[in-house]
Design a protein around this motif. Structure first.
Motif, short mmCIF file in Angstrom:
data_model
loop_
_atom_site.label_atom_id
_atom_site.label_comp_id
_atom_site.label_asym_id
_atom_site.label_seq_id
_atom_site.Cartn_x
_atom_site.Cartn_y
_atom_site.Cartn_z
N THR A 37 -1.16 13.90 30.02
CA THR A 37 -1.37 12.43 29.62
C THR A 37 -2.40 11.99 28.74
N GLN A 38 -3.32 12.71 28.78
CA GLN A 38 -4.88 12.54 28.11
C GLN A 38 -4.71 13.24 26.53
N ARG A 39 -3.70 14.26 26.45
CA ARG A 39 -3.52 14.90 25.14
C ARG A 39 -3.27 13.85 24.09
N LYS A 40 -3.76 14.10 23.00
CA LYS A 40 -3.39 13.61 21.71
C LYS A 40 -2.20 14.13 21.05
N LEU A 41 -1.19 13.14 20.91
CA LEU A 41 0.03 13.87 20.07
C LEU A 41 -0.31 13.68 18.48
N LYS A 42 0.04 14.88 17.94
CA LYS A 42 -0.01 15.10 16.41
C LYS A 42 1.11 14.17 15.86
N ALA B 190 4.37 11.46 17.37
CA ALA B 190 4.95 10.70 18.30
C ALA B 190 6.40 10.92 18.43
#
Length: 133
Positions: A107-112, A114
């Motif tokens: 949930t804290q991971r940044k998505l490259k 969306a």
């Protein structure tokens, strides 16, 4: 979490046992076909008669599309060539993984990019009347 640890253990074992690497670097046209025609005899009690070295680890290839990113990235390691300088996977962080910590990390991971959950809207046909209340 257990699947990630199992992948790491299998990877480290293959690093230490070069003769067993034929199980993953044997060319197959398709993982599904390899699974269907797997020559391994699971019911055989005698290890030398079970045809394990005629088989391959097709299960690892299917884990590359696992829903858990930790598992899929560890399974992707098997596709890379093994060299003398290939480091083993650290097991301690994987053994400490729990479902809560996995959820927290994801949930804290940044998505490259969306993900899009809907299809793009299509314009109405020209002959359609718009409904007005």
């Amino acid at each position: 979490p257990a699947a990630a640890l199992a992948c790491a253990l299998a990877y480290n074992l293959l690093l230490r046992q070069p003769a067993a690497r034929a199980l993953i670097h044997r060319p197959t046209a398709d993982a599904d076909a390899a699974a269907a025609e797997d020559p391994y005899v699971a019911a055989e009690a005698e290890p030398r008669d079970c045809r394990a070295f005629d088989s391959c680890l097709w299960e690892v290839d299917t884990l590359r599309s696992h829903f858990c990113p930790s598992v899929s990235s560890l399974a992707a390691l098997f596709a890379r060539p093994f060299t003398q300088s290939t480091p083993p996977v650290e097991l301690a962080p994987l053994a400490a993984l729990s479902a809560d910590s996995l959820i927290r990390v994801e949930t804290q991971r940044k998505l490259k990019r969306a993900p899009i959950a809907t299809a793009p809207a299509e314009p109405p046909p020209r002959h359609a009347k718009l409904w007005v209340p």
